[in-house]
Design an enzyme around this catalytic site. Structure first.
Site, PDB file in Angstrom:
ATOM      1  N   TYR A 145       0.853  -1.184   0.000  1.00 58.33           N
ATOM      2  CA  TYR A 145       0.000   0.000   0.000  1.00 58.33           C
ATOM      3  C   TYR A 145       0.885   1.230   0.000  1.00 58.33           C
ATOM      4  O   TYR A 145       1.816   1.331   0.807  1.00 58.33           O
ATOM      5  CB  TYR A 145      -0.892  -0.003   1.245  1.00 58.33           C
ATOM      6  CG  TYR A 145      -1.824   1.189   1.346  1.00 58.33           C
ATOM      7  CD1 TYR A 145      -2.839   1.382   0.412  1.00 58.33           C
ATOM      8  CD2 TYR A 145      -1.685   2.122   2.370  1.00 58.33           C
ATOM      9  CE1 TYR A 145      -3.701   2.469   0.509  1.00 58.33           C
ATOM     10  CE2 TYR A 145      -2.552   3.215   2.471  1.00 58.33           C
ATOM     11  CZ  TYR A 145      -3.553   3.384   1.540  1.00 58.33           C
ATOM     12  OH  TYR A 145      -4.406   4.461   1.643  1.00 58.33           O
ATOM     13  N   ASP A 240       9.149   2.607   0.083  1.00 57.80           N
ATOM     14  CA  ASP A 240       8.095   3.249   0.859  1.00 57.80           C
ATOM     15  C   ASP A 240       8.289   2.832   2.314  1.00 57.80           C
ATOM     16  O   ASP A 240       7.920   1.730   2.715  1.00 57.80           O
ATOM     17  CB  ASP A 240       6.725   2.825   0.328  1.00 57.80           C
ATOM     18  CG  ASP A 240       5.597   3.475   1.125  1.00 57.80           C
ATOM     19  OD1 ASP A 240       5.892   4.121   2.158  1.00 57.80           O
ATOM     20  OD2 ASP A 240       4.430   3.330   0.719  1.00 57.80           O
ATOM     21  N   LYS A 268       3.971   8.727   9.134  1.00 61.24           N
ATOM     22  CA  LYS A 268       3.710   8.110  10.441  1.00 61.24           C
ATOM     23  C   LYS A 268       4.672   8.584  11.547  1.00 61.24           C
ATOM     24  O   LYS A 268       4.477   9.642  12.101  1.00 61.24           O
ATOM     25  CB  LYS A 268       3.657   6.593  10.295  1.00 61.24           C
ATOM     26  CG  LYS A 268       2.469   6.214   9.380  1.00 61.24           C
ATOM     27  CD  LYS A 268       2.073   4.763   9.368  1.00 61.24           C
ATOM     28  CE  LYS A 268       0.766   4.585   8.624  1.00 61.24           C
ATOM     29  NZ  LYS A 268       0.847   4.006   7.302  1.00 61.24           N
TER      30      LYS A 268
HETATM   31  C1  LIG Z   1       0.225   4.473   5.942  1.00 63.13           C
HETATM   32  C2  LIG Z   1       0.989   4.216   4.701  1.00 63.13           C
HETATM   33  C3  LIG Z   1       0.876   5.048   3.571  1.00 63.13           C
HETATM   34  C4  LIG Z   1      -0.116   6.159   3.477  1.00 63.13           C
HETATM   35  O1  LIG Z   1       0.092   7.156   4.418  1.00 63.13           O
HETATM   36  P1  LIG Z   1      -1.127   8.149   4.769  1.00 63.13           P
HETATM   37  O2  LIG Z   1      -0.515   9.097   5.740  1.00 63.13           O
HETATM   38  O3  LIG Z   1      -2.205   7.286   5.344  1.00 63.13           O
HETATM   39  O4  LIG Z   1      -1.551   8.798   3.524  1.00 63.13           O
HETATM   40  C5  LIG Z   1       1.707   4.806   2.499  1.00 63.13           C
HETATM   41  N1  LIG Z   1       2.590   3.803   2.514  1.00 63.13           N
HETATM   42  C6  LIG Z   1       2.718   2.969   3.572  1.00 63.13           C
HETATM   43  C7  LIG Z   1       3.729   1.882   3.535  1.00 63.13           C
HETATM   44  C8  LIG Z   1       1.913   3.138   4.689  1.00 63.13           C
HETATM   45  O5  LIG Z   1       2.009   2.289   5.707  1.00 63.13           O
END
Ligand SMILES: *Cc1c(COP(=O)(O)O)cnc(C)c1O
Length: 433
Positions: A145, A240, A268
């Site tokens: 994601y 990511d 995060k």
């Molecule tokens: C949470 C997350 C996102 C998206 O971040 P948001 O702040 O919710 O837009 C993208 N990549 C990874 C790996 C994530 O865990």
């Protein structure tokens, strides 16, 4: 646990005004049934719902809160920043301070730009990779994601190499067709994609330790293969690390695994519970961003002083000797206890953990990609989730999410959690027989 009467009322009221009553879908408890908790307060390792119930929290705002809830240093940082004004739309010293912490922690990052979410970080990193390479196609892994930007909301089913189809209505097929989806941990599929589309691929984007199909570890040689492949075809490798950055190690998964991407996405933990994201990499790539370069990217609230202050406060604490040892120690004890509980009742649960990030699948495993993750027993997860919730343990309300501990989680939190799990499993076995 007291009945969630107040949560139910709040949920009803929210549903009238907010689609599904929530501002992010997993929160609605659709996968586990029942009423989502409406949280009114958090302190340390605990959250409290509107009915006054206390829960040990293993969601921690999806990993953002490495120090737990309402940490005194974090609260002080917010108060100080708020008293000095909440936003200026002009540069502030805090942005450079947080950038310096990130650049020092993650060697592949020489320059970094702040945005407001992980979604924005990934979306902007893609645009930059496309501009830098002059190519349109991107490669992503099924089950990873990267936020909800159009090109990334594509996961297509399994199969070695498929042209993407959108995961959501509203994503034009003509956008999605630039997204090539491959299975996680499948080096052969990556090779095939890179052979077929070699000079059209701008980047490969991947979670170096996946946390959004449950917790699934990339094999180190897989990440090395992606590094070699992208180098060979002149594409960028994007890690990511929105979830893993400053979580699995201070320098993120890339430092732990010793693989250096071209661009890194963060979020995060670097915002400690305030809305923030960032992306960064080598100077020669980053300088393509406006105003130095021609790639447009902007934000009214980007680099927000409150978010920067919280990020700085949290990372300074994590930087101190012993923080990661404490996180690891807590998570290791928890993992060992849970494994024992599942083994005692011969419940097939596949667990894995890296530092303070962990996950479990209700199946024998091994889980290496989305297809194997999907073989989990969702009914068993749902039962376990609800039994744990009834005993004051808050897990993510989906079988396909990772879990986290914070430095605020104590020995007794862990003991209570293991004891609750033993009772939960007992109850599940009783129902099944
Ligand atoms: C949470 C997350 C996102 C998206 O971040 P948001 O702040 O919710 O837009 C993208 N990549 C990874 C790996 C994530 O865990």
């Amino acid at each position: 646990m007291r009945p969630s009467r107040r949560s139910a009322e709040l949920y009803e009221a929210a549903r009238k005004l907010i689609p599904g009553g929530v501002n992010s879908p997993v929160r609605a408890f659709r996968a586990v049934g029942g009423t989502p908790l409406f949280v009114t307060r958090g302190q340390g390792s605990k959250i409290y719902d509107a009915d006054g119930n206390e829960f040990i929290d293993y969601v921690l705002s999806w990993g953002a809160l490495a120090l737990g809830h309402a940490d005194p240093d974090v609260v002080t940082a917010i108060e100080r920043a708020a008293q000095a004004g909440t936003s200026f739309g002009a540069p502030t010293p805090g942005e450079t301070e947080l950038a310096a912490i990130i650049v020092e922690a993650i060697p592949s990052i020489e320059q970094v730009r702040f945005v407001n979410s992980g979604t924005e970080a990934c979306m902007s990193a893609l645009r930059l990779a496309r501009a830098f390479t002059g190519r349109d196609k991107i490669v992503k892994c099924a089950g990873c994601y990267h936020g909800h930007a159009d090109s990334l909301l594509v996961s297509a089913g399994s199969g070695a190499l498929t042209l993407g189809v959108p995961d959501s209505p509203g994503v034009p097929a003509s956008f999605a067709e630039h997204t090539i989806v491959i299975p996680y941990n499948d080096g052969e599929a990556a090779h095939a994609a890179c052979r077929r589309y070699a000079d059209e691929i701008a980047c490969v984007i991947v979670e170096p330790l996946a946390g959004n199909m449950g917790f699934v570890r990339a094999k180190p040689q897989y990440l090395q293969e992606l590094r070699d492949l992208t180098d060979r075809i002149g594409a960028l490798l994007i890690f990511d690390e929105v979830m893993t950055g400053f979580r699995v190690a201070y320098g993120g998964a890339q430092t732990l695994l010793g693989i250096s991407p071209d661009l890194t996405c963060l979020g995060k933990i670097i915002g400690g519970g305030l809305p923030v994201g960032a992306f960064g990499g080598k100077r020669d790539v980053m300088r393509r961003l406006a105003p130095d370069g021609d790639v447009y990217q902007a934000g009214t609230l980007s680099g927000n002083p409150l978010a920067m202050a919280v990020g700085i406060a949290q990372l300074r604490r994590l930087e101190q000797p012993g923080s990661y040892e404490r996180l690891e120690g807590t998570a290791r004890t928890l993992e060992a206890g849970l494994r024992k509980v599942f083994a005692a009742k011969r419940l097939p649960v596949s667990m894995d953990r890296e530092g303070s990030m962990w996950g479990m699948f209700f199946q024998a495993g091994p889980v290496t990609d989305l297809a194997s993750a999907k073989r989990s027993d969702l009914g068993a997860f749902r039962a376990f989730f609800n039994e744990m919730l009834a005993r004051g343990i808050y897990l993510a309300p989906s079988a396909f999410e990772a879990a986290f501990v914070s430095t605020a989680h104590s020995k007794s939190d862990v003991e209570r959690t293991i004891a609750a799990a033993a009772e939960a499993v007992e109850a599940m076995v009783a129902v099944a027989s």
